[in-house]
Motif scaffolding. Structure first.
Motif, PDB file in Angstrom:
ATOM      1  N   HIS A 127     -79.878 -73.208 -46.578  1.00 10.88           N
ATOM      2  CA  HIS A 127     -79.822 -73.801 -45.246  1.00 10.88           C
ATOM      3  C   HIS A 127     -78.844 -72.991 -44.398  1.00 10.88           C
ATOM      4  CE1 HIS A 127     -81.867 -77.077 -47.183  1.00 10.88           C
ATOM      5  NE2 HIS A 127     -81.814 -77.845 -46.115  1.00 10.88           N
ATOM      6  N   PHE A 128     -79.296 -72.575 -43.237  1.00 11.72           N
ATOM      7  CA  PHE A 128     -78.430 -71.839 -42.324  1.00 11.72           C
ATOM      8  C   PHE A 128     -77.890 -72.841 -41.311  1.00 11.72           C
ATOM      9  CE2 PHE A 128     -77.050 -68.768 -39.189  1.00 11.72           C
ATOM     10  CZ  PHE A 128     -76.636 -67.701 -39.973  1.00 11.72           C
ATOM     11  N   ILE A 129     -76.592 -73.068 -41.352  1.00 12.97           N
ATOM     12  CA  ILE A 129     -75.940 -74.142 -40.608  1.00 12.97           C
ATOM     13  C   ILE A 129     -75.094 -73.555 -39.482  1.00 12.97           C
ATOM     14  CG2 ILE A 129     -74.480 -76.186 -40.853  1.00 12.97           C
ATOM     15  CD1 ILE A 129     -74.971 -75.347 -44.057  1.00 12.97           C
ATOM     16  N   VAL A 130     -75.175 -74.173 -38.327  1.00 10.42           N
ATOM     17  CA  VAL A 130     -74.410 -73.700 -37.168  1.00 10.42           C
ATOM     18  C   VAL A 130     -73.518 -74.818 -36.639  1.00 10.42           C
ATOM     19  CG1 VAL A 130     -74.539 -72.686 -34.865  1.00 10.42           C
ATOM     20  CG2 VAL A 130     -76.330 -72.184 -36.547  1.00 10.42           C
ATOM     21  N   THR A 131     -72.258 -74.489 -36.421  1.00 15.30           N
ATOM     22  CA  THR A 131     -71.321 -75.410 -35.775  1.00 15.30           C
ATOM     23  C   THR A 131     -71.013 -74.856 -34.391  1.00 15.30           C
ATOM     24  OG1 THR A 131     -70.301 -75.983 -37.898  1.00 15.30           O
ATOM     25  CG2 THR A 131     -69.054 -76.493 -35.903  1.00 15.30           C
ATOM     26  N   SER A 132     -71.357 -75.612 -33.360  1.00 14.27           N
ATOM     27  CA  SER A 132     -71.077 -75.165 -31.988  1.00 14.27           C
ATOM     28  C   SER A 132     -69.743 -75.732 -31.524  1.00 14.27           C
ATOM     29  CB  SER A 132     -72.204 -75.589 -31.044  1.00 14.27           C
ATOM     30  OG  SER A 132     -72.360 -76.997 -31.030  1.00 14.27           O
ATOM     31  N   LEU A 133     -68.997 -74.914 -30.793  1.00  9.76           N
ATOM     32  CA  LEU A 133     -67.643 -75.276 -30.370  1.00  9.76           C
ATOM     33  C   LEU A 133     -67.478 -75.083 -28.865  1.00  9.76           C
ATOM     34  CD1 LEU A 133     -65.718 -73.280 -33.149  1.00  9.76           C
ATOM     35  CD2 LEU A 133     -66.337 -75.707 -33.227  1.00  9.76           C
ATOM     36  N   ASN A 134     -66.606 -75.894 -28.267  1.00  9.29           N
ATOM     37  CA  ASN A 134     -66.278 -75.707 -26.858  1.00  9.29           C
ATOM     38  C   ASN A 134     -65.106 -74.737 -26.725  1.00  9.29           C
ATOM     39  OD1 ASN A 134     -63.931 -77.141 -27.440  1.00  9.29           O
ATOM     40  ND2 ASN A 134     -64.662 -79.044 -26.529  1.00  9.29           N
ATOM     41  N   GLY A 135     -64.578 -74.604 -25.512  1.00  8.85           N
ATOM     42  CA  GLY A 135     -63.509 -73.645 -25.275  1.00  8.85           C
ATOM     43  C   GLY A 135     -62.225 -73.930 -26.030  1.00  8.85           C
ATOM     44  N   ALA A 136     -62.008 -75.193 -26.399  1.00  2.00           N
ATOM     45  CA  ALA A 136     -60.820 -75.574 -27.158  1.00  2.00           C
ATOM     46  C   ALA A 136     -61.080 -75.540 -28.657  1.00  2.00           C
ATOM     47  CB  ALA A 136     -60.362 -76.969 -26.744  1.00  2.00           C
ATOM     48  N   HIS A 137     -62.229 -74.991 -29.050  1.00  2.09           N
ATOM     49  CA  HIS A 137     -62.667 -74.939 -30.449  1.00  2.09           C
ATOM     50  C   HIS A 137     -62.802 -76.336 -31.051  1.00  2.09           C
ATOM     51  CE1 HIS A 137     -61.785 -70.433 -31.451  1.00  2.09           C
ATOM     52  NE2 HIS A 137     -62.586 -70.601 -30.424  1.00  2.09           N
ATOM     53  N   GLU A 138     -63.248 -77.266 -30.197  1.00  3.87           N
ATOM     54  CA  GLU A 138     -63.576 -78.605 -30.669  1.00  3.87           C
ATOM     55  C   GLU A 138     -65.076 -78.653 -30.950  1.00  3.87           C
ATOM     56  OE1 GLU A 138     -60.265 -81.059 -28.033  1.00  3.87           O
ATOM     57  OE2 GLU A 138     -62.294 -80.726 -27.262  1.00  3.87           O
ATOM     58  N   PHE A 161     -79.008 -69.765 -31.628  1.00  4.66           N
ATOM     59  CA  PHE A 161     -78.297 -69.904 -30.358  1.00  4.66           C
ATOM     60  C   PHE A 161     -78.894 -70.919 -29.389  1.00  4.66           C
ATOM     61  CE2 PHE A 161     -76.702 -65.715 -31.703  1.00  4.66           C
ATOM     62  CZ  PHE A 161     -75.355 -65.877 -31.444  1.00  4.66           C
ATOM     63  N   ALA A 162     -80.175 -71.275 -29.563  1.00  8.62           N
ATOM     64  CA  ALA A 162     -80.819 -72.153 -28.583  1.00  8.62           C
ATOM     65  C   ALA A 162     -80.053 -73.465 -28.350  1.00  8.62           C
ATOM     66  CB  ALA A 162     -82.262 -72.437 -28.983  1.00  8.62           C
ATOM     67  N   ILE A 206     -73.812 -60.684 -26.030  1.00  4.69           N
ATOM     68  CA  ILE A 206     -74.639 -60.631 -24.818  1.00  4.69           C
ATOM     69  C   ILE A 206     -74.675 -61.994 -24.129  1.00  4.69           C
ATOM     70  CG2 ILE A 206     -76.994 -60.285 -23.965  1.00  4.69           C
ATOM     71  CD1 ILE A 206     -77.387 -58.273 -26.264  1.00  4.69           C
ATOM     72  N   LEU A 207     -74.754 -63.052 -24.937  1.00  3.66           N
ATOM     73  CA  LEU A 207     -74.856 -64.409 -24.388  1.00  3.66           C
ATOM     74  C   LEU A 207     -73.515 -64.990 -23.961  1.00  3.66           C
ATOM     75  CD1 LEU A 207     -77.349 -65.943 -27.001  1.00  3.66           C
ATOM     76  CD2 LEU A 207     -77.862 -65.237 -24.656  1.00  3.66           C
ATOM     77  N   GLY A 208     -72.435 -64.367 -24.394  1.00  4.58           N
ATOM     78  CA  GLY A 208     -71.113 -64.910 -24.089  1.00  4.58           C
ATOM     79  C   GLY A 208     -70.719 -66.034 -25.030  1.00  4.58           C
ATOM     80  N   ILE A 209     -71.304 -66.038 -26.224  1.00  3.67           N
ATOM     81  CA  ILE A 209     -70.979 -67.034 -27.250  1.00  3.67           C
ATOM     82  C   ILE A 209     -70.436 -66.297 -28.467  1.00  3.67           C
ATOM     83  CG2 ILE A 209     -71.864 -68.846 -28.767  1.00  3.67           C
ATOM     84  CD1 ILE A 209     -74.020 -69.404 -26.713  1.00  3.67           C
ATOM     85  N   THR A 210     -69.185 -66.491 -28.767  1.00  7.72           N
ATOM     86  CA  THR A 210     -68.532 -65.779 -29.862  1.00  7.72           C
ATOM     87  C   THR A 210     -68.942 -66.331 -31.219  1.00  7.72           C
ATOM     88  OG1 THR A 210     -66.607 -65.375 -28.457  1.00  7.72           O
ATOM     89  CG2 THR A 210     -66.318 -65.074 -30.830  1.00  7.72           C
ATOM     90  N   VAL A 211     -69.323 -65.454 -32.127  1.00  2.05           N
ATOM     91  CA  VAL A 211     -69.574 -65.851 -33.509  1.00  2.05           C
ATOM     92  C   VAL A 211     -68.259 -65.674 -34.259  1.00  2.05           C
ATOM     93  CG1 VAL A 211     -70.892 -65.416 -35.619  1.00  2.05           C
ATOM     94  CG2 VAL A 211     -71.985 -65.148 -33.382  1.00  2.05           C
TER      95      VAL A 211
END
Length: 231
Positions: A127-138, A161-162, A206-211
């Motif tokens: 399973h490829f799992i993604v945790t999305s975070l805001n600017g405060a890394h919340e 990324f979607a 490119i998207l401005g979303i840091t991995v």
């Protein structure tokens, strides 16, 4: 303690050894020692003649993984899960969301996310799992982007990324499980793992979303590419 030693099968609960039954295992070892399938089996209670509780739990878990925003109507697709049990499951999921919200939980190091995703270590497929975070890394959300062996075909940046784009995420932390190592063992990244991560970092740039990191989980431990300075 060994976590997530899944003992569920196509057997009926009454045909299983007493020590292997989910309820008895929870009483002896605690809820943390049970897999997600076993926890669901306790809630379900029993299956049907055609579909034992182990199969019902497996089918339900697959549905939950594939559709995080589950609707009550979706439960009708599970063979052996009637309206009463479906209502119980849906109520339990909703109660969990209300009482243990992920939002506002800040991630300062890779180890902070591990307790929230370690239950994927017992999955029989990757399973490829993604945790999305805001600017405060919340944490904004945790979602499964892909199920299957990690390679160029099955792990596509689009699926990764979607949701993060829709959620206006600033960063993501990705992870996947190694099914063959669910009871411990080698969890260092393969060349394919590293290649996938590099491609995701390029797209994220490119998207401005840091991995931020790519973690591999298996058994009771994890491997962080960030901590090991692999990338």
């Amino acid at each position: 303690m060994k976590y997530f030693q899944n003992t569920m099968s196509s057997k009926r609960i009454k045909d299983m050894n007493v020590c292997d039954r989910p309820r008895e295992r929870m009483q002896e070892k605690g809820a943390d020692a049970l897999s997600d399938e076993e926890l669901l089996a306790i809630l379900i209670g029993s299956g049907s003649k055609e579909n034992p509780v182990g199969n019902v739990a497996h089918d339900l878990l697959s549905l939950i993984d594939q559709k995080p925003n589950l609707e009550y109507e979706d439960l009708k697709s599970i063979k052996g899960l009637g309206p009463a049990k479906g209502s119980l499951i849906f109520a339990a999921l909703e109660f969990g969301r209300r009482r243990l919200p992920l939002k506002r939980r800040q991630i300062s190091q890779p180890g902070d996310i591990y307790p929230l995703i370690r239950h994927y270590a017992d999955r029989q497929q990757e399973h490829f799992i993604v945790t999305s975070l805001n600017g405060a890394h919340e944490i904004i959300s945790i979602y499964v982007a892909s199920v299957g062996t990690i390679n160029r075909t099955l792990v596509h940046p689009r699926e990764v990324f979607a949701p993060a784009i829709e959620q206006r995420a600033v960063a993501i932390l990705v992870a996947h499980n190694h099914p063959s190592n669910m009871n411990g063992g080698e969890i260092t990244p393969s060349s394919e793992d590293i290649d996938v991560t590099r491609r995701l970092k390029q797209v994220g740039g490119i998207l401005g979303i840091t991995v931020i990191d790519h973690m591999i989980i298996g058994g009771e431990s994890y491997y962080s590419m960030l901590e090991h300075e692999v990338l």
